[in-house]
Scaffold this motif. Structure first.
Motif, PDB file in Angstrom:
ATOM      1  N   LEU A  48       0.868  -1.169   0.000  1.00 26.68           N
ATOM      2  CA  LEU A  48       0.000   0.000   0.000  1.00 26.68           C
ATOM      3  C   LEU A  48       0.907   1.222   0.000  1.00 26.68           C
ATOM      4  O   LEU A  48       2.103   1.120   0.264  1.00 26.68           O
ATOM      5  CB  LEU A  48      -0.883   0.006   1.245  1.00 26.68           C
ATOM      6  N   SER A  49       0.297   2.374  -0.253  1.00 31.11           N
ATOM      7  CA  SER A  49       1.121   3.574  -0.334  1.00 31.11           C
ATOM      8  C   SER A  49       1.865   3.822   0.971  1.00 31.11           C
ATOM      9  O   SER A  49       3.017   4.230   0.967  1.00 31.11           O
ATOM     10  CB  SER A  49       0.238   4.765  -0.681  1.00 31.11           C
ATOM     11  N   HIS A  50       1.210   3.553   2.079  1.00 29.62           N
ATOM     12  CA  HIS A  50       1.863   3.832   3.364  1.00 29.62           C
ATOM     13  C   HIS A  50       1.988   2.569   4.204  1.00 29.62           C
ATOM     14  O   HIS A  50       1.604   2.550   5.364  1.00 29.62           O
ATOM     15  CB  HIS A  50       1.080   4.903   4.132  1.00 29.62           C
ATOM     16  N   ARG A  53       0.107  -4.619   3.525  1.00 30.06           N
ATOM     17  CA  ARG A  53      -1.180  -5.239   3.879  1.00 30.06           C
ATOM     18  C   ARG A  53      -0.895  -6.401   4.818  1.00 30.06           C
ATOM     19  O   ARG A  53      -0.419  -7.455   4.381  1.00 30.06           O
ATOM     20  CB  ARG A  53      -1.882  -5.746   2.624  1.00 30.06           C
ATOM     21  N   ASN A 193      -8.170  -4.329  -5.199  1.00 32.17           N
ATOM     22  CA  ASN A 193      -9.060  -3.169  -5.272  1.00 32.17           C
ATOM     23  C   ASN A 193     -10.524  -3.578  -5.124  1.00 32.17           C
ATOM     24  O   ASN A 193     -11.300  -2.931  -4.397  1.00 32.17           O
ATOM     25  CB  ASN A 193      -8.814  -2.425  -6.597  1.00 32.17           C
ATOM     26  N   ASP A 196     -11.002  -4.488  -1.505  1.00 35.20           N
ATOM     27  CA  ASP A 196     -10.965  -3.261  -0.683  1.00 35.20           C
ATOM     28  C   ASP A 196     -12.332  -2.570  -0.701  1.00 35.20           C
ATOM     29  O   ASP A 196     -12.781  -2.016   0.302  1.00 35.20           O
ATOM     30  CB  ASP A 196      -9.932  -2.263  -1.234  1.00 35.20           C
ATOM     31  N   ARG A 197     -12.961  -2.590  -1.856  1.00 35.53           N
ATOM     32  CA  ARG A 197     -14.243  -1.900  -1.992  1.00 35.53           C
ATOM     33  C   ARG A 197     -15.351  -2.640  -1.253  1.00 35.53           C
ATOM     34  O   ARG A 197     -16.290  -2.027  -0.760  1.00 35.53           O
ATOM     35  CB  ARG A 197     -14.613  -1.760  -3.481  1.00 35.53           C
ATOM     36  N   ASN A 200     -13.750  -2.982   2.991  1.00 39.91           N
ATOM     37  CA  ASN A 200     -12.987  -1.887   3.616  1.00 39.91           C
ATOM     38  C   ASN A 200     -13.483  -1.611   5.043  1.00 39.91           C
ATOM     39  O   ASN A 200     -14.658  -1.553   5.286  1.00 39.91           O
ATOM     40  CB  ASN A 200     -13.150  -0.611   2.783  1.00 39.91           C
TER      41      ASN A 200
ATOM     42  N   LYS B 176     -10.283   9.264  -7.186  1.00 40.49           N
ATOM     43  CA  LYS B 176      -9.540   8.210  -6.493  1.00 40.49           C
ATOM     44  C   LYS B 176     -10.021   6.861  -7.000  1.00 40.49           C
ATOM     45  O   LYS B 176     -11.114   6.750  -7.567  1.00 40.49           O
ATOM     46  CB  LYS B 176      -9.719   8.317  -4.982  1.00 40.49           C
ATOM     47  N   VAL B 177      -9.219   5.829  -6.782  1.00 38.84           N
ATOM     48  CA  VAL B 177      -9.562   4.524  -7.357  1.00 38.84           C
ATOM     49  C   VAL B 177     -10.169   3.561  -6.345  1.00 38.84           C
ATOM     50  O   VAL B 177     -10.562   2.454  -6.697  1.00 38.84           O
ATOM     51  CB  VAL B 177      -8.336   3.846  -8.026  1.00 38.84           C
ATOM     52  N   GLY B 178     -10.228   3.957  -5.085  1.00 40.28           N
ATOM     53  CA  GLY B 178     -10.809   3.061  -4.089  1.00 40.28           C
ATOM     54  C   GLY B 178     -10.542   3.573  -2.699  1.00 40.28           C
ATOM     55  O   GLY B 178      -9.991   4.663  -2.527  1.00 40.28           O
ATOM     56  N   PRO B 179     -10.924   2.756  -1.709  1.00 40.88           N
ATOM     57  CA  PRO B 179     -10.802   3.227  -0.323  1.00 40.88           C
ATOM     58  C   PRO B 179      -9.376   3.255   0.207  1.00 40.88           C
ATOM     59  O   PRO B 179      -9.103   3.963   1.171  1.00 40.88           O
ATOM     60  CB  PRO B 179     -11.656   2.223   0.465  1.00 40.88           C
ATOM     61  N   LYS B 180      -8.473   2.493  -0.374  1.00 42.43           N
ATOM     62  CA  LYS B 180      -7.085   2.459   0.106  1.00 42.43           C
ATOM     63  C   LYS B 180      -6.214   3.366  -0.774  1.00 42.43           C
ATOM     64  O   LYS B 180      -6.494   3.543  -1.958  1.00 42.43           O
ATOM     65  CB  LYS B 180      -6.523   1.040   0.032  1.00 42.43           C
ATOM     66  N   ILE B 181      -5.168   3.876  -0.186  1.00 48.47           N
ATOM     67  CA  ILE B 181      -4.230   4.697  -0.955  1.00 48.47           C
ATOM     68  C   ILE B 181      -3.185   3.778  -1.571  1.00 48.47           C
ATOM     69  O   ILE B 181      -2.487   3.062  -0.859  1.00 48.47           O
ATOM     70  CB  ILE B 181      -3.559   5.761  -0.069  1.00 48.47           C
TER      71      ILE B 181
END
Lengths: 200, 200
Positions: A48-50, A53, A193, A196-197, A200, B176-181
């Motif tokens: 993930l960006s930060h 997972r 993705n 995640d949707r 989440n 944005k593409v979804g709930p996670k970054i």
């Protein structure tokens, strides 16, 4: 040891992937038997960006012979680039020599190596109670399937499943991620993705 | 020269990315200023399982100073692994020395290098008539937006847009593409999947 926690799981089959550490990080695609694909699959599954997972587990199954199990909850030293992931795989394959028959060894934090076949890995995943799907271009659209949260996906590298693999996987539903046929790592990104949707 | 054809376009800002060819392919992340991310963005934008997306154009904008334009219709020598894409970028940066002011040079088939700023690249993309969006974690869900087929997306590498960039981009809608970054390359993969589903 594998603790039987149900984690979102990906099982990626690397048909030609190196099972000895004697490949060069300068040519993961050639000398590593398309290990570049498997490195990108690890990136797509965990990054993930930060952060990482934590609720994800990945099995890379090399030549239906060696299993590398990656645990999101304890993974360390994972960076997004292919080369550094290739180095972690190389280290695991070096450590493989220390394994006794039937054992699994933690090579670096969160990466476990064992001698395992697809059949054995599927059995272990079944034991954790996950619903198993196959990611495949001739599957049902993932957006139309009712995917549970506790789920595992089997997918192949750049090569098709072999006849033997198809037989082992015959009991599981096939899903596709869209109208185009994507690389394995892109497929994992899209699946993450979708999940995640939903969860989440 | 840029032929003004409207192609699905991605503009990726590499804030620290090398603009000189003096980096090592063994350390794209460190010595290349996170060129590894940009290489993966190229992979996500162009790669399909059985070929390259011909209707895609990508600008890698390095330090708001050097533009590398990739044209799916004429790209050659592109492989999915990071290292080989890094080598194509390195070659383009070497060839950059041959450019005269205001010129653009084809480094290898389908890869063009020029000295360009974000402002200039945006002007060129506007000229092709594409609707421009920003991909950003604080945007509207892409599934709820009515995206046209002729579209361009601006996104950043691992760093946020600078204040100056935010000003230049202020007129465009954020998605944005979804709930996670997600990482930039994963974001592109998801966008491609969304567009594949709409415009297949």
């Amino acid at each position: 040891m594998l603790v039987n926690i149900a984690l979102r799981t990906f099982i990626v089959l690397g048909h030609k992937a190196a099972i000895s550490p004697h490949f060069t990080l300068n040519d993961l695609a050639g000398s590593g038997g398309r290990l570049d694909i498997l490195c990108r699959c690890i990136n797509s599954a965990f990054m993930l960006s930060h952060g990482i997972r934590t609720g994800v587990r990945v099995y890379l199954l090399l030549q239906n012979h060696v299993s590398l199990r990656f645990e999101g909850g304890s993974l360390k030293y994972l960076n997004p680039d292919e080369r550094s992931t290739g180095a972690l795989i190389q280290k695991a394959l070096k450590n493989r020599k220390k394994i006794k028959e039937g054992e699994e060894l933690e090579s670096t934090p969160g990466i476990y190596v064992s001698n395992s076949t697809l059949k054995e890995v599927l059995e272990r995943v079944e034991e954790t109670g996950l619903k198993i799907y196959i990611l495949h271009e001739r599957g049902r659209d993932i957006r139309k399937a009712r995917i549970p949260e506790e789920v595992a996906f089997v997918l192949s590298d750049h090569l098709d499943f072999t006849g033997r693999e198809e037989k082992l996987l015959a009991g599981y539903q096939k899903l596709k991620v869209g109208p185009k046929i994507l690389h394995a790592d892109h497929t994992i990104t899209v699946v993450q993705n979708e999940l995640d949707r939903i969860f989440n």
